[in-house]
Design an enzyme around this catalytic site. Structure first.
Site, PDB file in Angstrom:
ATOM      1  N   GLY A 204       0.828  -1.207   0.000  1.00  0.00           N
ATOM      2  CA  GLY A 204       0.000   0.000   0.000  1.00  0.00           C
ATOM      3  C   GLY A 204       0.853   1.243   0.000  1.00  0.00           C
ATOM      4  O   GLY A 204       2.019   1.223  -0.424  1.00  0.00           O
ATOM      5  N   SER A 205       0.304   2.319   0.497  1.00  0.00           N
ATOM      6  CA  SER A 205       0.993   3.601   0.427  1.00  0.00           C
ATOM      7  C   SER A 205       2.099   3.713   1.485  1.00  0.00           C
ATOM      8  O   SER A 205       2.067   3.019   2.501  1.00  0.00           O
ATOM      9  CB  SER A 205      -0.017   4.725   0.630  1.00  0.00           C
ATOM     10  OG  SER A 205      -0.627   4.574   1.890  1.00  0.00           O
ATOM     11  N   THR A 206       3.008   4.622   1.249  1.00  0.00           N
ATOM     12  CA  THR A 206       4.113   4.834   2.190  1.00  0.00           C
ATOM     13  C   THR A 206       3.570   5.310   3.543  1.00  0.00           C
ATOM     14  O   THR A 206       4.051   4.878   4.591  1.00  0.00           O
ATOM     15  CB  THR A 206       5.107   5.857   1.600  1.00  0.00           C
ATOM     16  OG1 THR A 206       5.563   5.333   0.347  1.00  0.00           O
ATOM     17  CG2 THR A 206       6.305   6.093   2.508  1.00  0.00           C
ATOM     18  N   VAL A 208       0.611   4.708   5.021  1.00  0.00           N
ATOM     19  CA  VAL A 208       0.020   3.610   5.801  1.00  0.00           C
ATOM     20  C   VAL A 208       1.109   2.584   6.160  1.00  0.00           C
ATOM     21  O   VAL A 208       1.063   1.959   7.225  1.00  0.00           O
ATOM     22  CB  VAL A 208      -1.178   2.961   5.054  1.00  0.00           C
ATOM     23  CG1 VAL A 208      -1.762   1.820   5.871  1.00  0.00           C
ATOM     24  CG2 VAL A 208      -2.254   3.994   4.775  1.00  0.00           C
ATOM     25  N   GLY A 209       2.103   2.465   5.301  1.00  0.00           N
ATOM     26  CA  GLY A 209       3.244   1.574   5.611  1.00  0.00           C
ATOM     27  C   GLY A 209       3.880   1.943   6.949  1.00  0.00           C
ATOM     28  O   GLY A 209       4.280   1.075   7.727  1.00  0.00           O
ATOM     29  N   GLU A 226       5.635  -3.263   0.953  1.00  0.00           N
ATOM     30  CA  GLU A 226       5.681  -3.009  -0.500  1.00  0.00           C
ATOM     31  C   GLU A 226       4.939  -1.699  -0.726  1.00  0.00           C
ATOM     32  O   GLU A 226       3.709  -1.672  -0.752  1.00  0.00           O
ATOM     33  CB  GLU A 226       5.003  -4.161  -1.254  1.00  0.00           C
ATOM     34  CG  GLU A 226       5.698  -5.507  -1.114  1.00  0.00           C
ATOM     35  CD  GLU A 226       6.973  -5.603  -1.948  1.00  0.00           C
ATOM     36  OE1 GLU A 226       7.128  -4.818  -2.900  1.00  0.00           O
ATOM     37  OE2 GLU A 226       7.810  -6.467  -1.637  1.00  0.00           O
ATOM     38  N   CYS A 260       1.669   0.434  -9.162  1.00  0.00           N
ATOM     39  CA  CYS A 260       2.709   0.964  -8.259  1.00  0.00           C
ATOM     40  C   CYS A 260       4.015   1.242  -8.992  1.00  0.00           C
ATOM     41  O   CYS A 260       4.754   2.143  -8.631  1.00  0.00           O
ATOM     42  CB  CYS A 260       2.957  -0.007  -7.108  1.00  0.00           C
ATOM     43  SG  CYS A 260       3.354  -1.659  -7.661  1.00  0.00           S
TER      44      CYS A 260
HETATM   45  P1  NAD Z   1      -3.390   2.284   1.205  1.00  0.00           P
HETATM   46  O1  NAD Z   1      -2.118   2.393   1.933  1.00  0.00           O
HETATM   47  O2  NAD Z   1      -4.363   3.402   1.294  1.00  0.00           O
HETATM   48  O3  NAD Z   1      -4.198   0.974   1.664  1.00  0.00           O
HETATM   49  C1  NAD Z   1      -3.603  -0.310   1.759  1.00  0.00           C
HETATM   50  C2  NAD Z   1      -4.296  -1.113   2.845  1.00  0.00           C
HETATM   51  O4  NAD Z   1      -4.112  -0.486   4.095  1.00  0.00           O
HETATM   52  C3  NAD Z   1      -5.796  -1.311   2.664  1.00  0.00           C
HETATM   53  O5  NAD Z   1      -6.088  -2.678   2.858  1.00  0.00           O
HETATM   54  C4  NAD Z   1      -6.421  -0.452   3.742  1.00  0.00           C
HETATM   55  O6  NAD Z   1      -7.544  -1.066   4.339  1.00  0.00           O
HETATM   56  C5  NAD Z   1      -5.333  -0.328   4.777  1.00  0.00           C
HETATM   57  N1  NAD Z   1      -5.347   0.997   5.416  1.00  0.00           N
HETATM   58  C6  NAD Z   1      -5.579   2.194   4.824  1.00  0.00           C
HETATM   59  N2  NAD Z   1      -5.476   3.208   5.725  1.00  0.00           N
HETATM   60  C7  NAD Z   1      -5.148   2.626   6.903  1.00  0.00           C
HETATM   61  C8  NAD Z   1      -4.897   3.121   8.223  1.00  0.00           C
HETATM   62  N3  NAD Z   1      -4.953   4.436   8.502  1.00  0.00           N
HETATM   63  N4  NAD Z   1      -4.600   2.235   9.186  1.00  0.00           N
HETATM   64  C9  NAD Z   1      -4.533   0.928   8.920  1.00  0.00           C
HETATM   65  N5  NAD Z   1      -4.761   0.395   7.695  1.00  0.00           N
HETATM   66  C10 NAD Z   1      -5.072   1.219   6.702  1.00  0.00           C
HETATM   67  O7  NAD Z   1      -2.966   1.996  -0.294  1.00  0.00           O
HETATM   68  P2  NAD Z   1      -3.887   1.785  -1.552  1.00  0.00           P
HETATM   69  O8  NAD Z   1      -4.629   3.039  -1.855  1.00  0.00           O
HETATM   70  O9  NAD Z   1      -4.667   0.515  -1.421  1.00  0.00           O
HETATM   71  O10 NAD Z   1      -2.799   1.531  -2.701  1.00  0.00           O
HETATM   72  C11 NAD Z   1      -2.120   2.579  -3.330  1.00  0.00           C
HETATM   73  C12 NAD Z   1      -0.701   2.698  -2.850  1.00  0.00           C
HETATM   74  O11 NAD Z   1      -0.114   1.436  -2.763  1.00  0.00           O
HETATM   75  C13 NAD Z   1       0.177   3.489  -3.794  1.00  0.00           C
HETATM   76  O12 NAD Z   1       1.048   4.295  -3.058  1.00  0.00           O
HETATM   77  C14 NAD Z   1       0.944   2.421  -4.544  1.00  0.00           C
HETATM   78  O13 NAD Z   1       2.170   2.836  -5.077  1.00  0.00           O
HETATM   79  C15 NAD Z   1       1.124   1.407  -3.474  1.00  0.00           C
HETATM   80  N6  NAD Z   1       1.313   0.090  -4.065  1.00  0.00           N
HETATM   81  C16 NAD Z   1       2.513  -0.529  -3.914  1.00  0.00           C
HETATM   82  C17 NAD Z   1       2.710  -1.769  -4.500  1.00  0.00           C
HETATM   83  C18 NAD Z   1       4.010  -2.501  -4.384  1.00  0.00           C
HETATM   84  O14 NAD Z   1       4.049  -3.667  -4.754  1.00  0.00           O
HETATM   85  N7  NAD Z   1       5.070  -1.898  -3.895  1.00  0.00           N
HETATM   86  C19 NAD Z   1       1.675  -2.350  -5.233  1.00  0.00           C
HETATM   87  C20 NAD Z   1       0.483  -1.672  -5.354  1.00  0.00           C
HETATM   88  C21 NAD Z   1       0.293  -0.458  -4.755  1.00  0.00           C
END
Ligand code: NAD
Length: 471
Positions: A204-206, A208-209, A226, A260
């Site tokens: 997911g996003s940096t 939330v990471g 990731e 991504c």
């Molecule tokens: P996101 O970080 O918003 O969400 C990812 C997950 O985290 C979801 O399941 C969501 O329920 C959970 N989440 C969201 N906010 C949260 C919080 N405050 N606390 C706890 N959990 C939370 O990301 P997204 O919108 O699903 O995806 C887009 C991002 O992911 C982009 O930055 C993209 O570059 C990245 N991405 C990376 C890869 C990779 O392989 N490196 C692949 C796809 C997407």
């Protein structure tokens, strides 16, 4: 199968028949029983996962159409077929990976067994993203199963049809205690992260990471993150511009830029920019004919929030191509922006949509300086025929992955690790790298008790002497 009762079915309400704690407890019990460890069990589960992908292909394709308007062929090419390929490779090689490794030994260990065991961690949490809802959830799952773990899968709430299809059908094909699907959004993920896991794999996003990393640190749980970021493309004047533009635009237009590792922005000279835009017009025509609005090959933007965010970026710089949006359909035409400034919004944030800004640079070195001033990218793309330019980028930049003269394809290349570095993530997976991610490397020394093995040990026992230290 008869008697099947999915425990999570209503994704919208995230209605569970079991609490998260109960789900994790069941997985923990299953792991403790040892049933996920034998090779035969792991292979059966991998086969079950492949069967799910084959038998539920139509349901999955339909769900992805609903969530993102993805074309069937794109779903097969970028998700289902990639997963199946990895499943087959893993099943074929798993018995070899499971054998304890025997690293080289020194004379002191001549009679010993010096081994590295690959131990499963235990109960693993895999949190997926919405843009490739199958690949990003089930890809890590393959490594986790191969590693002998129990797994809790959390699909993204932003691709609800895909999440529902996975939660409904996947458990029918797998061991129900060891592998479970938990649906829900931020609230549910926040709650899940309060529970102790043995490993967390997050995509997911940096931002939330960082939340995931912090939650994991409470229990010292190891993580793979990731994440995203801005993946740059550099193009010099030695390339065939038509092929170059085709490969860049394919990478940018796949899933309407919601990838991504999509090329985020382009660095090139003014001259290359002009030739690139001319080529881009022809190529977009080739790809989408009458336009993306009527093309079955064009995906929609996942949500209204993202649509609005992206349309806000279109006003940066000057539109050279595209720039149109349809809020009802949530589509944005492929857009190329020129005269963009480094401090414009489109250059400050990861774009994650079909907008390609161009920043002019006069040399490869200038491009490298620009890239290294920002966060370490997830992917870096360089288009050149010159070996010195290629080497300059390979040695002068740090990024998760690099592809020379193409985009995206490193993720589809067997045996390459996939992952980020710095702000774009930590850890990697795919194939053997996935198995390694989900197993603890346990160093094991096996020594006999006989006189022959005891003899060389005299050097470590008192009385100490200079002679002993020289040995
Ligand atoms: P996101 O970080 O918003 O969400 C990812 C997950 O985290 C979801 O399941 C969501 O329920 C959970 N989440 C969201 N906010 C949260 C919080 N405050 N606390 C706890 N959990 C939370 O990301 P997204 O919108 O699903 O995806 C887009 C991002 O992911 C982009 O930055 C993209 O570059 C990245 N991405 C990376 C890869 C990779 O392989 N490196 C692949 C796809 C997407």
């Amino acid at each position: 199968p008869n008697g099947y009762k999915p425990f999570v079915i209503d994704v919208e309400e995230a209605k569970l028949e079991k609490t998260h704690e109960e789900v994790v407890e069941a997985a923990r019990k299953s792991f403790k029983s040892g049933k996920t460890k034998p090779l035969k069990f792991r292979l059966e589960q991998l086969k079950g996962l492949e069967k799910f992908l084959t038998e539920c292909e139509n349901e999955l394709v339909k769900a992805l159409d609903q969530d993102l308007g993805k074309h069937r062929q794109e779903v097969l090419m970028t998700e289902i077929d990639l997963l199946k390929h990895e499943l087959r490779q893993t099943a074929m090689e798993l018995s070899k990976w499971l054998k304890p490794e025997a690293p080289p030994k020194s004379w002191v260990n001549f009679l010993d067994g010096v081994l590295v065991y690959s131990d499963p961690y235990g109960v693993v949490l895999v949190i997926g993203a919405w843009n490739y809802p199958l690949l990003l959830l089930l890809g890590p799952f393959i490594g986790a199963i191969a590693g002998g773990n129990c797994v809790i899968l959390k699909p993204s709430e932003l691709a609800p049809a895909s999440a529902k299809t996975i939660a409904t059908y996947l458990p029918r094909y797998l061991d129900r205690d060891s592998y479970q699907v938990v649906c829900g959004g931020v609230q549910e993920t926040t709650h899940l992260l309060k529970i102790q896991f043995d490993y967390i794999f997050f995509t997911g996003s940096t931002s939330v990471g960082k939340i995931v990393h912090q939650a994991a640190s409470k229990f010292l749980t190891p993580v793979t993150l990731e994440l995203g970021g801005k993946s740059p493309v550099f193009v010099d004047d030695t390339v065939d511009i038509v092929t170059t533009a085709r490969r860049i635009l394919w990478g940018k237009c796949l899933n309407a830029g919601q990838t991504c590792i999509a090329p985020d922005y382009l660095l090139c000279s003014k001259n290359v920019e002009e030739r690139f835009i001319e080529a881009a017009k022809t190529i977009l025509d080739e790809f989408y004919g009458e336009g993306v609005k009527v093309s079955p090959y064009w995906s929609k933007i996942v949500s209204e929030r993202h649509y609005k965010r992206l349309m806000g970026m279109v006003s940066d710089g000057e539109v050279a191509i595209g720039g149109f949006g349809d809020p009802m359909e949530r589509t944005i035409t492929p857009t190329i922006l020129i005269n963009v400034k480094p401090d414009d919004l489109v250059m400050r944030e990861e774009i994650f949509g079909p907008i390609l800004p161009i920043i002019n640079v006069n040399s490869a070195l200038e491009a490298i300086n620009f890239i290294t001033e920002g966060d370490k990218p997830l992917a870096l793309y360089v288009f050149t025929k010159r070996k010195d330019v290629k080497d300059l980028f390979l040695n002068g930049t740090s990024s998760g992955n690099v592809t020379i003269n193409d985009t995206i394809m490193h993720i589809m290349t067997e045996n390459l690790p996939f992952g980020g570095v710095g702000a774009s993530g930590m850890g990697n997976y795919h194939g053997k790298y996935g198995f390694d991610t989900f197993t603890h490397k346990k160093g094991v020394l096996v020594r006999g008790l006989g006189a022959l093995t005891e003899k060389p040990q005299f050097i470590r026992y008192p009385p100490y002497s200079d002679f002993k230290t020289t040995l």
